[in-house]
Design an enzyme around this catalytic site. Sequence first.
Site, short mmCIF file in Angstrom:
data_model
loop_
_atom_site.label_atom_id
_atom_site.label_comp_id
_atom_site.label_asym_id
_atom_site.label_seq_id
_atom_site.Cartn_x
_atom_site.Cartn_y
_atom_site.Cartn_z
N GLN A 1 71.58 -50.35 12.51
CA GLN A 1 72.98 -49.90 12.61
C GLN A 1 73.90 -50.95 11.95
O GLN A 1 73.86 -52.12 12.28
CB GLN A 1 73.36 -49.71 14.09
CG GLN A 1 74.73 -49.12 14.30
CD GLN A 1 74.85 -47.70 13.74
OE1 GLN A 1 73.96 -46.88 13.90
NE2 GLN A 1 75.95 -47.43 13.05
N LYS B 1 72.45 -41.03 18.32
CA LYS B 1 71.23 -40.80 17.52
C LYS B 1 70.01 -40.68 18.43
O LYS B 1 69.14 -39.85 18.21
CB LYS B 1 71.06 -41.93 16.49
CG LYS B 1 72.09 -41.85 15.36
CD LYS B 1 72.13 -43.10 14.50
CE LYS B 1 73.28 -43.04 13.50
NZ LYS B 1 73.49 -44.29 12.75
N ASP C 1 67.55 -44.22 6.27
CA ASP C 1 68.95 -44.21 5.83
C ASP C 1 69.06 -44.24 4.30
O ASP C 1 70.15 -44.15 3.75
CB ASP C 1 69.72 -45.41 6.41
CG ASP C 1 70.35 -45.08 7.76
OD1 ASP C 1 70.63 -43.88 7.99
OD2 ASP C 1 70.55 -46.00 8.58
#
Length: 304
Positions: free
Chosen positions: A114, A70, A137
């Site tokens: 994460q 990422k 997200d």
Amino acid sequence: MPLRGSVYIRDTRLGKLAVGQTIDGKVVAAAVRAEVRERVMRLAARGVVPGLAAILVGDDPASRVYVGNKGKACADVGIRSFGHRLPAAMPEGELVALVRRLGRDPEVHGILVQLPLPPPLRAAAVIEALTPEKDVDGLHPVSQGRLLAGQPGLRPCTPLGVLRLIDTTGIALVGARTVVVGRSVLVGKPVALLLLERHATVTLCHSRTADLAGEVARAEVVVAATGHAGLVRGEWIRPGAVVIDVGINRRAEGKLCGDVEFEPARERAGFITPVPGGVGPMTVAMLLANTVTAAEQAAAARAA
Ligand code: NDP
């Protein structure tokens, strides 16, 4: 419109149909990244550099690779990334405090935590500490509520990628019969809501669905997200349907495969995504797109 390289089949109900087009997720993801790069340049002209903070707790090797990828993807499109690598023993209170601090940092437009977090850290507690406007997200309950209510907000990346792949086929979603197999909060439910937002008729299937074969057979669009290799059989696919396979499964010999029996399904589907190389590359591309969206919205809010 006839498609180059298409194979045609004749269906008794539906007539002559083009089948067997593979959707290349890498090509579509590259197009998304190119759009993101242009938007980043437009922001730069206004003195704004989009920033993504990535929090990695513990040293799970797969998570390390994902976060590393990422970071590289950000650099490639001109997004600044701020890495926060923290020990697995990090107290939850400190992690929550960091997430809140990043929420106030004007240089950070997107925050990603994460997952999974090492126990006993609770993902829900950490995600709730996110500022919804930076929740790239799309996992915060406010983001989920906005999606449910049909209000503008940041949407989860994989479902956004699924919709983008469907759009490349040119199918009109308004009124289309669509089936989503899998009802997880991460994939199935948001995909269903995004399809609904586009006025599709949506059937959401799961492990207790009585007649999965029958539901899939009626669908003009099938999205499979179960994590069960080959669950969706090729012979179920309605001729000419669009098939998006989100599943990632590892076969005994180590190769990756999806939730759909690829070859038999391709012989009937109008368009189908492969695994790997379909939905997978879209997730990071949509994360970049969400980060730029968050930066654009922050800039617009400041200017207002
Ligand atoms: P979950 O395990 O959270 O959910 C699986 C869903 O599949 C559940 O709703 C379950 O139903 C349903 N299901 C299980 N068995 C059947 C069955 N026999 N018939 C019908 N439905 C069934 O998985 P996720 O949604 O998180 O992920 C799904 C897949 O997508 C995984 O392979 C994952 O690795 C992959 N994935 C890929 C991403 C990408 O970037 N390409 C990103 C995220 C996920 P029930 O609710 O009744 O238990």
